[in-house]
Scaffold this motif. Structure first.
Motif, PDB file in Angstrom:
ATOM      1  N   SER A  63      -7.414 -15.051   6.253  1.00  0.00           N
ATOM      2  CA  SER A  63      -6.957 -16.178   5.628  1.00  0.00           C
ATOM      3  C   SER A  63      -7.400 -15.779   4.241  1.00  0.00           C
ATOM      4  CB  SER A  63      -7.447 -17.519   5.980  1.00  0.00           C
ATOM      5  OG  SER A  63      -8.607 -17.461   6.313  1.00  0.00           O
ATOM      6  N   LEU A  64      -7.240 -16.617   3.265  1.00  0.00           N
ATOM      7  CA  LEU A  64      -7.650 -16.521   1.891  1.00  0.00           C
ATOM      8  C   LEU A  64      -8.865 -17.397   1.777  1.00  0.00           C
ATOM      9  CD1 LEU A  64      -4.353 -16.951  -0.490  1.00  0.00           C
ATOM     10  CD2 LEU A  64      -5.926 -14.796  -0.022  1.00  0.00           C
ATOM     11  N   GLN A  65      -9.992 -16.970   1.425  1.00  0.00           N
ATOM     12  CA  GLN A  65     -11.274 -17.563   1.033  1.00  0.00           C
ATOM     13  C   GLN A  65     -12.004 -16.828  -0.110  1.00  0.00           C
ATOM     14  OE1 GLN A  65     -14.151 -15.975   2.323  1.00  0.00           O
ATOM     15  NE2 GLN A  65     -12.973 -14.865   4.063  1.00  0.00           N
ATOM     16  N   PRO A  66     -13.075 -17.230  -0.385  1.00  0.00           N
ATOM     17  CA  PRO A  66     -13.687 -16.710  -1.526  1.00  0.00           C
ATOM     18  C   PRO A  66     -14.315 -15.139  -1.257  1.00  0.00           C
ATOM     19  CG  PRO A  66     -14.687 -19.035  -1.532  1.00  0.00           C
ATOM     20  CD  PRO A  66     -13.789 -18.668  -0.211  1.00  0.00           C
ATOM     21  N   TYR A  67     -14.499 -14.837  -0.026  1.00  0.00           N
ATOM     22  CA  TYR A  67     -15.024 -13.657   0.288  1.00  0.00           C
ATOM     23  C   TYR A  67     -13.988 -12.720   0.673  1.00  0.00           C
ATOM     24  CZ  TYR A  67     -19.691 -15.924  -0.126  1.00  0.00           C
ATOM     25  OH  TYR A  67     -20.661 -16.564  -0.448  1.00  0.00           O
ATOM     26  N   ALA A  68     -12.919 -12.975   0.808  1.00  0.00           N
ATOM     27  CA  ALA A  68     -11.554 -12.325   1.477  1.00  0.00           C
ATOM     28  C   ALA A  68     -11.134 -11.242   0.214  1.00  0.00           C
ATOM     29  CB  ALA A  68     -10.738 -13.144   1.774  1.00  0.00           C
ATOM     30  N   GLU A  69     -11.905 -10.293   0.111  1.00  0.00           N
ATOM     31  CA  GLU A  69     -11.490  -9.202  -0.870  1.00  0.00           C
ATOM     32  C   GLU A  69     -10.481  -8.662  -0.534  1.00  0.00           C
ATOM     33  OE1 GLU A  69     -15.604  -6.941  -1.723  1.00  0.00           O
ATOM     34  OE2 GLU A  69     -15.406  -7.298   0.139  1.00  0.00           O
ATOM     35  N   THR A  70      -9.294  -8.172  -1.587  1.00  0.00           N
ATOM     36  CA  THR A  70      -8.358  -7.471  -1.281  1.00  0.00           C
ATOM     37  C   THR A  70      -8.280  -6.176  -2.254  1.00  0.00           C
ATOM     38  OG1 THR A  70      -7.033  -9.659  -1.329  1.00  0.00           O
ATOM     39  CG2 THR A  70      -5.535  -7.531  -1.736  1.00  0.00           C
ATOM     40  N   GLY A  71      -7.798  -5.131  -1.651  1.00  0.00           N
ATOM     41  CA  GLY A  71      -7.777  -3.758  -2.389  1.00  0.00           C
ATOM     42  C   GLY A  71      -7.012  -3.015  -2.012  1.00  0.00           C
ATOM     43  N   PRO A  72      -6.866  -1.565  -2.772  1.00  0.00           N
ATOM     44  CA  PRO A  72      -5.885  -0.664  -2.213  1.00  0.00           C
ATOM     45  C   PRO A  72      -6.081   0.220  -1.319  1.00  0.00           C
ATOM     46  CG  PRO A  72      -7.145   0.067  -4.211  1.00  0.00           C
ATOM     47  CD  PRO A  72      -7.626  -1.236  -3.724  1.00  0.00           C
ATOM     48  N   ILE A  73      -5.144   0.145  -0.397  1.00  0.00           N
ATOM     49  CA  ILE A  73      -5.317   1.400   0.833  1.00  0.00           C
ATOM     50  C   ILE A  73      -4.154   2.322   0.681  1.00  0.00           C
ATOM     51  CG2 ILE A  73      -6.734  -0.388   2.109  1.00  0.00           C
ATOM     52  CD1 ILE A  73      -4.306  -0.529   3.854  1.00  0.00           C
ATOM     53  N   PHE A  74      -4.196   3.209   1.570  1.00  0.00           N
ATOM     54  CA  PHE A  74      -3.477   4.370   1.937  1.00  0.00           C
ATOM     55  C   PHE A  74      -2.742   4.066   3.440  1.00  0.00           C
ATOM     56  CE2 PHE A  74      -6.095   6.699  -1.198  1.00  0.00           C
ATOM     57  CZ  PHE A  74      -5.272   6.466  -2.248  1.00  0.00           C
ATOM     58  N   LEU A  75      -1.449   4.531   3.653  1.00  0.00           N
ATOM     59  CA  LEU A  75      -1.232   4.345   4.996  1.00  0.00           C
ATOM     60  C   LEU A  75      -0.126   5.512   4.920  1.00  0.00           C
ATOM     61  CD1 LEU A  75      -0.917   2.436   7.540  1.00  0.00           C
ATOM     62  CD2 LEU A  75       0.797   1.189   6.376  1.00  0.00           C
ATOM     63  N   HIS A  76      -0.074   6.286   6.160  1.00  0.00           N
ATOM     64  CA  HIS A  76       1.069   7.149   6.307  1.00  0.00           C
ATOM     65  C   HIS A  76       2.517   6.376   6.306  1.00  0.00           C
ATOM     66  CE1 HIS A  76      -1.477  10.168   8.525  1.00  0.00           C
ATOM     67  NE2 HIS A  76      -0.881  11.065   7.884  1.00  0.00           N
ATOM     68  N   ALA A  77       3.582   7.158   5.528  1.00  0.00           N
ATOM     69  CA  ALA A  77       4.621   6.520   5.459  1.00  0.00           C
ATOM     70  C   ALA A  77       5.397   6.397   6.693  1.00  0.00           C
ATOM     71  CB  ALA A  77       5.418   7.283   4.344  1.00  0.00           C
ATOM     72  N   LYS A  78       5.371   7.612   7.476  1.00  0.00           N
ATOM     73  CA  LYS A  78       5.849   7.816   8.874  1.00  0.00           C
ATOM     74  C   LYS A  78       4.669   7.082   9.803  1.00  0.00           C
ATOM     75  CE  LYS A  78       9.050  11.448   7.850  1.00  0.00           C
ATOM     76  NZ  LYS A  78       9.465  12.933   8.132  1.00  0.00           N
ATOM     77  N   SER A  79       5.434   6.641  11.095  1.00  0.00           N
ATOM     78  CA  SER A  79       4.456   6.326  12.087  1.00  0.00           C
ATOM     79  C   SER A  79       3.386   7.146  12.484  1.00  0.00           C
ATOM     80  CB  SER A  79       5.163   5.820  13.431  1.00  0.00           C
ATOM     81  OG  SER A  79       4.719   5.297  14.373  1.00  0.00           O
ATOM     82  N   CYS A  80       2.153   6.645  12.773  1.00  0.00           N
ATOM     83  CA  CYS A  80       1.326   7.520  13.407  1.00  0.00           C
ATOM     84  C   CYS A  80       0.383   6.816  14.413  1.00  0.00           C
ATOM     85  CB  CYS A  80       0.129   8.022  12.208  1.00  0.00           C
ATOM     86  SG  CYS A  80      -0.421   6.372  11.433  1.00  0.00           S
ATOM     87  N   GLU A  81      -0.272   7.497  15.208  1.00  0.00           N
ATOM     88  CA  GLU A  81      -1.032   6.824  16.433  1.00  0.00           C
ATOM     89  C   GLU A  81      -2.078   6.185  15.792  1.00  0.00           C
ATOM     90  OE1 GLU A  81      -3.121   7.740  20.649  1.00  0.00           O
ATOM     91  OE2 GLU A  81      -1.442   9.239  20.066  1.00  0.00           O
ATOM     92  N   ARG A  82      -2.290   5.002  16.239  1.00  0.00           N
ATOM     93  CA  ARG A  82      -3.662   4.118  15.831  1.00  0.00           C
ATOM     94  C   ARG A  82      -4.756   4.736  16.353  1.00  0.00           C
ATOM     95  NH1 ARG A  82      -5.760  -1.929  17.472  1.00  0.00           N
ATOM     96  NH2 ARG A  82      -6.905  -2.149  15.269  1.00  0.00           N
ATOM     97  N   TYR A  83      -5.932   4.783  15.520  1.00  0.00           N
ATOM     98  CA  TYR A  83      -7.302   5.203  16.053  1.00  0.00           C
ATOM     99  C   TYR A  83      -7.819   4.411  16.965  1.00  0.00           C
ATOM    100  CZ  TYR A  83     -11.714   7.259  15.711  1.00  0.00           C
ATOM    101  OH  TYR A  83     -13.086   8.029  15.813  1.00  0.00           O
ATOM    102  N   GLY A  84      -8.205   4.997  18.142  1.00  0.00           N
ATOM    103  CA  GLY A  84      -8.792   4.116  19.142  1.00  0.00           C
ATOM    104  C   GLY A  84     -10.164   4.599  19.873  1.00  0.00           C
ATOM    105  N   ALA A  85     -10.695   5.457  19.202  1.00  0.00           N
ATOM    106  CA  ALA A  85     -12.036   6.149  19.920  1.00  0.00           C
ATOM    107  C   ALA A  85     -13.132   4.922  19.619  1.00  0.00           C
ATOM    108  CB  ALA A  85     -12.349   7.449  19.317  1.00  0.00           C
TER     109      ALA A  85
END
Length: 155
Positions: A63-85
């Protein structure tokens, strides 16, 4: 205690890949990777040169609150397997160091918990911080730009 490096949830990634809007209400931008330096926050690998990826604003907080930082990230455009190790440092963490910072159960920064940490020491620092009762989870962030990389949870 063991630690888990927690990637962006698959439902968030699918939403963004399927035309969903980012944290600022914008559609993700599409770009083509020119090589290392574009870490996918879902599979926690670098995006290979020539592969399409999304650039978007992400807020890794519920949720929005004073410590909820928002910033740029990257994401594969095509589906990829979620990291789970568990206990395995994500392959995208290739810089010499990162900020490791603790958050409490209310998603507020735990002051004094953040430090620039050599990459090889991240797991040990995570175990030390997560042993504290006042810390619910950690973020790994870029030591240069403060960009969100992934979350660390205790097991």
């Amino acid at each position: 205690m063991t630690v888990t490096f927690t990637a962006l949830p698959t439902d968030h990634a699918d939403h963004l890949r399927n035309g969903g809007k980012d944290a600022y209400g914008n559609l993700p931008e599409t770009a083509i990777s020119d090589g290392p330096g574009h870490p996918c926050r879902h599979c926690l690998n670098n995006i290979d040169a020539g592969d399409a990826f999304l650039v978007l604003a992400y807020r890794p907080f519920p949720s929005l609150q004073p410590y909820a930082e928002t910033g740029p990230i990257f994401l594969h455009a095509k589906s990829c397997e979620r990291y789970g190790a568990t206990e395995v440092l994500p392959p995208m963490l290739q810089s010499p160091d990162y900020i490791v910072r603790g958050y409490d159960a209310d998603d507020r920064i735990v002051y004094g918990s953040g430090a620039v940490t050599p990459t090889t020491d991240i797991a040990d620092r995570a175990k030390m911080l997560l042993a504290r009762e006042d810390i619910a989870y950690l973020h790994v962030r870029s030591a240069r730009n403060n960009c969100y990389q992934c979350r660390i949870d205790r097991n």
